[in-house]
Scaffold this motif. Structure first.
Motif, PDB file in Angstrom:
ATOM      1  N   ALA A 116      -3.145 -12.363   6.604  1.00 13.99           N
ATOM      2  CA  ALA A 116      -2.909 -13.141   5.539  1.00 13.99           C
ATOM      3  C   ALA A 116      -3.363 -12.293   4.556  1.00 13.99           C
ATOM      4  CB  ALA A 116      -4.133 -14.501   5.659  1.00 13.99           C
ATOM      5  N   ASP A 117      -2.083 -12.081   3.887  1.00 10.39           N
ATOM      6  CA  ASP A 117      -1.867 -11.041   2.610  1.00 10.39           C
ATOM      7  C   ASP A 117      -1.096 -11.622   1.425  1.00 10.39           C
ATOM      8  OD1 ASP A 117      -3.350  -8.908   4.205  1.00 10.39           O
ATOM      9  OD2 ASP A 117      -1.838  -9.642   5.535  1.00 10.39           O
ATOM     10  N   PRO A 118      -1.217 -11.064   0.250  1.00 11.11           N
ATOM     11  CA  PRO A 118      -0.500 -11.185  -0.846  1.00 11.11           C
ATOM     12  C   PRO A 118       1.196 -10.851  -0.382  1.00 11.11           C
ATOM     13  CG  PRO A 118      -2.310 -10.040  -1.517  1.00 11.11           C
ATOM     14  CD  PRO A 118      -2.267  -9.984  -0.099  1.00 11.11           C
ATOM     15  N   GLU A 119       1.597 -10.174   0.541  1.00 15.06           N
ATOM     16  CA  GLU A 119       2.925  -9.834   1.000  1.00 15.06           C
ATOM     17  C   GLU A 119       2.662  -8.998   2.378  1.00 15.06           C
ATOM     18  OE1 GLU A 119       2.952  -6.204   1.026  1.00 15.06           O
ATOM     19  OE2 GLU A 119       0.969  -6.316  -0.324  1.00 15.06           O
ATOM     20  N   GLY A 120       3.996  -8.646   2.610  1.00 16.03           N
ATOM     21  CA  GLY A 120       4.070  -8.348   4.180  1.00 16.03           C
ATOM     22  C   GLY A 120       4.088  -6.895   4.412  1.00 16.03           C
ATOM     23  N   CYS A 121       4.177  -5.872   3.671  1.00 14.00           N
ATOM     24  CA  CYS A 121       4.221  -4.455   4.126  1.00 14.00           C
ATOM     25  C   CYS A 121       3.060  -3.619   3.455  1.00 14.00           C
ATOM     26  CB  CYS A 121       5.526  -3.953   3.582  1.00 14.00           C
ATOM     27  SG  CYS A 121       5.761  -2.157   4.316  1.00 14.00           S
ATOM     28  N   ALA A 122       2.093  -3.480   4.486  1.00 10.46           N
ATOM     29  CA  ALA A 122       0.962  -2.779   3.907  1.00 10.46           C
ATOM     30  C   ALA A 122       1.298  -1.334   3.617  1.00 10.46           C
ATOM     31  CB  ALA A 122      -0.349  -2.612   4.772  1.00 10.46           C
ATOM     32  N   ALA A 123       2.279  -0.566   4.197  1.00 14.82           N
ATOM     33  CA  ALA A 123       2.747   0.859   4.130  1.00 14.82           C
ATOM     34  C   ALA A 123       3.784   1.147   3.300  1.00 14.82           C
ATOM     35  CB  ALA A 123       3.076   1.314   5.635  1.00 14.82           C
ATOM     36  N   CYS A 124       3.979  -0.044   2.624  1.00 10.96           N
ATOM     37  CA  CYS A 124       5.025   0.260   1.296  1.00 10.96           C
ATOM     38  C   CYS A 124       4.320   0.311   0.466  1.00 10.96           C
ATOM     39  CB  CYS A 124       6.046  -0.952   1.444  1.00 10.96           C
ATOM     40  SG  CYS A 124       7.067  -1.233   2.853  1.00 10.96           S
ATOM     41  N   SER A 125       4.370   1.574  -0.409  1.00  8.41           N
ATOM     42  CA  SER A 125       3.433   1.960  -1.595  1.00  8.41           C
ATOM     43  C   SER A 125       4.182   1.483  -2.855  1.00  8.41           C
ATOM     44  CB  SER A 125       3.184   3.459  -1.650  1.00  8.41           C
ATOM     45  OG  SER A 125       4.339   4.049  -2.320  1.00  8.41           O
ATOM     46  N   SER A 126       3.521   1.372  -4.032  1.00  6.05           N
ATOM     47  CA  SER A 126       3.919   1.034  -5.170  1.00  6.05           C
ATOM     48  C   SER A 126       5.176   2.040  -5.577  1.00  6.05           C
ATOM     49  CB  SER A 126       2.847   0.943  -6.365  1.00  6.05           C
ATOM     50  OG  SER A 126       2.244   2.133  -6.415  1.00  6.05           O
ATOM     51  N   LYS A 127       5.222   3.219  -5.054  1.00  2.53           N
ATOM     52  CA  LYS A 127       6.306   4.181  -5.182  1.00  2.53           C
ATOM     53  C   LYS A 127       7.599   3.652  -4.826  1.00  2.53           C
ATOM     54  CE  LYS A 127       3.763   8.617  -5.254  1.00  2.53           C
ATOM     55  NZ  LYS A 127       3.571   9.720  -4.538  1.00  2.53           N
ATOM     56  N   VAL A 128       7.501   2.752  -3.570  1.00  3.15           N
ATOM     57  CA  VAL A 128       8.615   2.050  -3.097  1.00  3.15           C
ATOM     58  C   VAL A 128       8.974   0.793  -3.724  1.00  3.15           C
ATOM     59  CG1 VAL A 128       9.507   1.170  -0.641  1.00  3.15           C
ATOM     60  CG2 VAL A 128       8.183   3.050  -0.793  1.00  3.15           C
ATOM     61  N   ASN A 129       7.826   0.097  -3.755  1.00  2.54           N
ATOM     62  CA  ASN A 129       7.952  -1.230  -4.640  1.00  2.54           C
ATOM     63  C   ASN A 129       7.031  -1.341  -5.745  1.00  2.54           C
ATOM     64  OD1 ASN A 129       8.233  -4.038  -5.281  1.00  2.54           O
ATOM     65  ND2 ASN A 129       7.522  -4.734  -3.298  1.00  2.54           N
ATOM     66  N   PRO A 130       7.480  -1.332  -6.917  1.00  2.00           N
ATOM     67  CA  PRO A 130       6.573  -1.332  -7.945  1.00  2.00           C
ATOM     68  C   PRO A 130       5.684  -2.560  -7.999  1.00  2.00           C
ATOM     69  CG  PRO A 130       8.679  -0.502  -8.744  1.00  2.00           C
ATOM     70  CD  PRO A 130       9.053  -1.137  -7.183  1.00  2.00           C
ATOM     71  N   ALA A 131       5.838  -3.666  -7.581  1.00  2.04           N
ATOM     72  CA  ALA A 131       5.112  -4.702  -7.532  1.00  2.04           C
ATOM     73  C   ALA A 131       4.215  -4.775  -6.863  1.00  2.04           C
ATOM     74  CB  ALA A 131       6.016  -5.888  -6.865  1.00  2.04           C
ATOM     75  N   ASN A 132       4.097  -3.660  -5.829  1.00  2.00           N
ATOM     76  CA  ASN A 132       2.765  -3.481  -5.177  1.00  2.00           C
ATOM     77  C   ASN A 132       1.678  -2.818  -5.864  1.00  2.00           C
ATOM     78  OD1 ASN A 132       3.964  -4.684  -3.001  1.00  2.00           O
ATOM     79  ND2 ASN A 132       4.656  -2.956  -1.996  1.00  2.00           N
ATOM     80  N   ASN A 133       1.711  -2.385  -6.842  1.00  2.00           N
ATOM     81  CA  ASN A 133       0.931  -1.789  -7.923  1.00  2.00           C
ATOM     82  C   ASN A 133      -0.306  -2.711  -7.912  1.00  2.00           C
ATOM     83  OD1 ASN A 133      -0.076   0.832  -8.954  1.00  2.00           O
ATOM     84  ND2 ASN A 133      -0.161  -0.416 -11.165  1.00  2.00           N
ATOM     85  N   TYR A 134      -0.276  -3.938  -7.801  1.00  2.00           N
ATOM     86  CA  TYR A 134      -1.533  -4.622  -7.994  1.00  2.00           C
ATOM     87  C   TYR A 134      -2.409  -4.477  -6.930  1.00  2.00           C
ATOM     88  CZ  TYR A 134      -0.680  -6.901  -3.331  1.00  2.00           C
ATOM     89  OH  TYR A 134      -0.644  -7.060  -1.796  1.00  2.00           O
ATOM     90  N   ARG A 135      -1.986  -3.630  -5.949  1.00  2.00           N
ATOM     91  CA  ARG A 135      -3.203  -3.261  -4.960  1.00  2.00           C
ATOM     92  C   ARG A 135      -4.253  -2.500  -5.407  1.00  2.00           C
ATOM     93  NH1 ARG A 135       1.260  -1.746  -0.346  1.00  2.00           N
ATOM     94  NH2 ARG A 135       2.074  -3.682   0.193  1.00  2.00           N
ATOM     95  N   ASN A 136      -3.992  -1.579  -6.564  1.00  2.00           N
ATOM     96  CA  ASN A 136      -5.051  -0.724  -6.998  1.00  2.00           C
ATOM     97  C   ASN A 136      -6.160  -1.205  -8.084  1.00  2.00           C
ATOM     98  OD1 ASN A 136      -3.761   1.545  -5.730  1.00  2.00           O
ATOM     99  ND2 ASN A 136      -2.382   1.592  -7.406  1.00  2.00           N
TER     100      ASN A 136
END
Length: 566
Positions: free
Chosen positions: A331-351
């Motif tokens: 149960a997560d904000p999206e589906g790829c834990a191993a995809c860093s914000s370098k791969v997907n800038p939207a993932n920078n929410y994680r920091n």
């Protein structure tokens, strides 16, 4: 020309006024009313579940350290779910890959078992005091079927290539051997860790079989499930077994897959035994979808809530399973834990603070949805752990980075400090649940709370969440707690804060200049900054007719835990 200029000035003034009104709205005081005399149910530790692809990280120094921290965040048992517990390989983890090499076959096709790598993982769980969700997957190399038209299919494919295309996700070539593998693994676990311990674990069959994690039909998955649970139950009759760990049920295909599985369990016959289909818990996944909109990270909490709403509704429609435990095994904000914000800038929410604020807001709604559908929510598993040998704050969905706790870990520490009975909370700043399911949090922020009472103490968690990552906003909040016992005159208040400058190693790291090779002194400072931080010293407040009032100011994407004792 004068009229045009006047019109432009008036338009600019109007825009400015609208902006001012928006600021005033964001700053409007919010009241959060907590009634300790109005219980709404037992506080279940549905937050105390975590998972990751790379099971071999469990045995590293940093992995062991984090497992210990997860154990320490809650008085309740903490459960760990990992992929690749049956995958063939040398035990060297990579992004989205791990292995135990537990099963192989000799030249005559006879099974050969080697538990050294698996024992290392489960020994680490035992040593650090956490409990496993034994995910039975993926397929050992020598047991994987050869698919039609794919005689040269590779077994192992590493990220960033399509990791799901390998034969490790194939059905078994022999279901009797698959059943025996499940039996032997379970028997080994019982022998090594004891029957009573293993009876407290959960055995889940596979992961997301409705997509490319399983290269077979749904009928083949049902057969896979039947033979796996037959093997588990043969070794341990009381073992808790379940599935199907399908993806987001807001998707019609995933919904239909889950529905067919439940129909099979409700009225079908086991392909392995010919008898009833054992099912002790139901699992499926729920995911949001952050994107970049207007140059800003914009979360998709509505998508995760749609998954849960529709999934809970489906389970509730089966009277036989209406009270069966439901594990949201991701149960997560999206589906790829191993995809860093370098791969997907939207993932920078994680920091930073957006990830924990999202987690708090989503968690509260999951509890509300369980109540709405009258189902039994067992766990909300956060698919997040740690990654080895990566940059500091690279933007993975993890709980720590190079041994430094990220802000999101502190929301779980806050939840872990709550206990007893969940009590009523009503907030003037809460976004209505149906609106959040429909469109997310795109207008006013969700300023809301959760509260519990246990003995002579109470805990109140409040937050300010918005889908869009942008500065400004925030709210003045008055928390009004009533229902304290008659005769109590004073209460001790402890306040824990998570925001840009509290419980936040990311802010501290940026203030250092974002070093990728921090000194020992800097690492020590980052570790201190990553812990859960008190907001000032504890203080005594007056109790008036069984009521206490505490005022606070929440920044956007921040939260505070107030603990009262008397």
């Amino acid at each position: 020309m004068m009229r045009a200029r006047f019109g432009l000035r008036m338009a600019a003034l109007l825009v400015g006024c609208i902006a001012c009104l928006g600021m005033l709205r964001a700053q409007a005081p919010v009241t959060v009313d907590v009634d300790l005399a109005k219980p709404v149910g037992v506080w279940e530790p549905a937050y105390a579940w975590f998972g990751y692809d790379e099971g071999n990280y469990s045995t590293t120094v940093l992995g062991r350290e984090l497992l210990g921290q997860l154990h320490d965040l809650s008085a309740a048992p903490v459960y760990i779910r990992a992929h690749h517990l049956l995958t063939s390989g040398d035990g060297v983890p990579a992004l989205k890959w791990s292995s135990t090499n537990v099963y192989s076959e000799d030249a005559s096709g006879k099974p050969v078992y080697d538990f050294r790598l698996m024992d290392g993982i489960f020994d680490a769980y035992k040593a650090e005091g956490v409990r496993p969700v034994v995910e039975l997957g993926f397929m050992p190399k020598d047991l994987a079927a050869v698919l039609p038209g794919k005689p040269d299919q590779p077994y192992k494919i590493l990220y960033p290539k399509d990791t799901l295309a390998g034969a490790s996700n194939n059905p078994p070539k022999d279901y009797a051997k698959w059943e025996e593998l499940a039996r032997v693994v379970t028997a080994h676990l019982v022998e090594r860790y004891g029957k009573e311990a293993v009876l407290s674990w959960y055995f889940e069959v596979w992961n997301e079989p409705d997509i490319e994690y399983f290269h077979g039909t749904e009928d083949e998955y049902l057969k896979l499930y039947d033979y796996a649970v037959a093997g588990v139950r043969a070794a341990l009759p009381g073992a808790r077994v379940g599935g199907p760990a399908t993806t987001s049920p807001r998707n019609d295909h995933a919904y239909g897959y889950l529905q067919k599985f439940l129909e099979h369990a409700a009225s079908g016959k086991s392909a392995a035994t010919g008898g009833v289909v054992p099912l002790d818990f139901i699992s499926f996944h729920a995911k949001g979808q952050p994107v970049i909109e207007g140059g800003k990270v914009t979360m998709g909490i509505d998508r995760e809530l749609k998954d849960v709403d529709r999934g809970f509704g489906l389970v509730a429609s089966f009277s036989k399973f209406a009270k069966l435990p439901i594990l949201l095994s991701e149960a997560d904000p999206e589906g790829c834990a191993a995809c860093s914000s370098k791969v997907n800038p939207a993932n920078n929410y994680r920091n930073g603070t957006l990830y924990p604020a999202y987690t708090a807001a989503a968690y509260a709604r999951l509890l509300d949805l369980a109540a709405k559908h009258r189902v039994n929510l067992l766990g909300m598993l956060s698919w997040s752990f740690e990654f080895e040998g990566r940059d500091y704050f690279e933007g993975f969905r993890d709980l720590s980075t190079n041994g430094v706790d990220k802000p999101v870990l502190n929301v779980f520490r806050m939840l872990g400090m709550m206990g007893g009975e969940r009590v009523s909370v009503e907030s003037s700043g809460a976004v209505p649940m149906e609106a959040m399911i429909s469109t997310g949090v795109r207008g006013d922020a969700d300023v809301n709370g959760l509260a519990t009472r246990e003995g002579r103490s109470a805990s109140v968690l409040v937050w300010d969440y918005h889908d869009v990552a942008e500065g400004g906003g925030g709210a003045a909040v008055e928390v009004r707690v009533k229902g304290l016992p008659v005769g109590v005159r004073r209460a001790l208040v402890q306040r824990y804060r998570l925001d840009e400058t509290h419980s936040n190693a990311y802010t501290a790291w940026k203030a250092m200049g974002s070093p990728q090779t921090p000194s020992a002194e800097q690492v020590a400072a980052l570790k201190r900054a990553g812990g859960l931080e008190l907001l000032g010293s504890p203080g005594w407040v007056d109790v008036d007719a069984g009521s206490v009032r505490v005022e606070t100011k929440l920044e956007r994407e921040s939260m505070e835990l107030m603990r009262l004792s008397w």
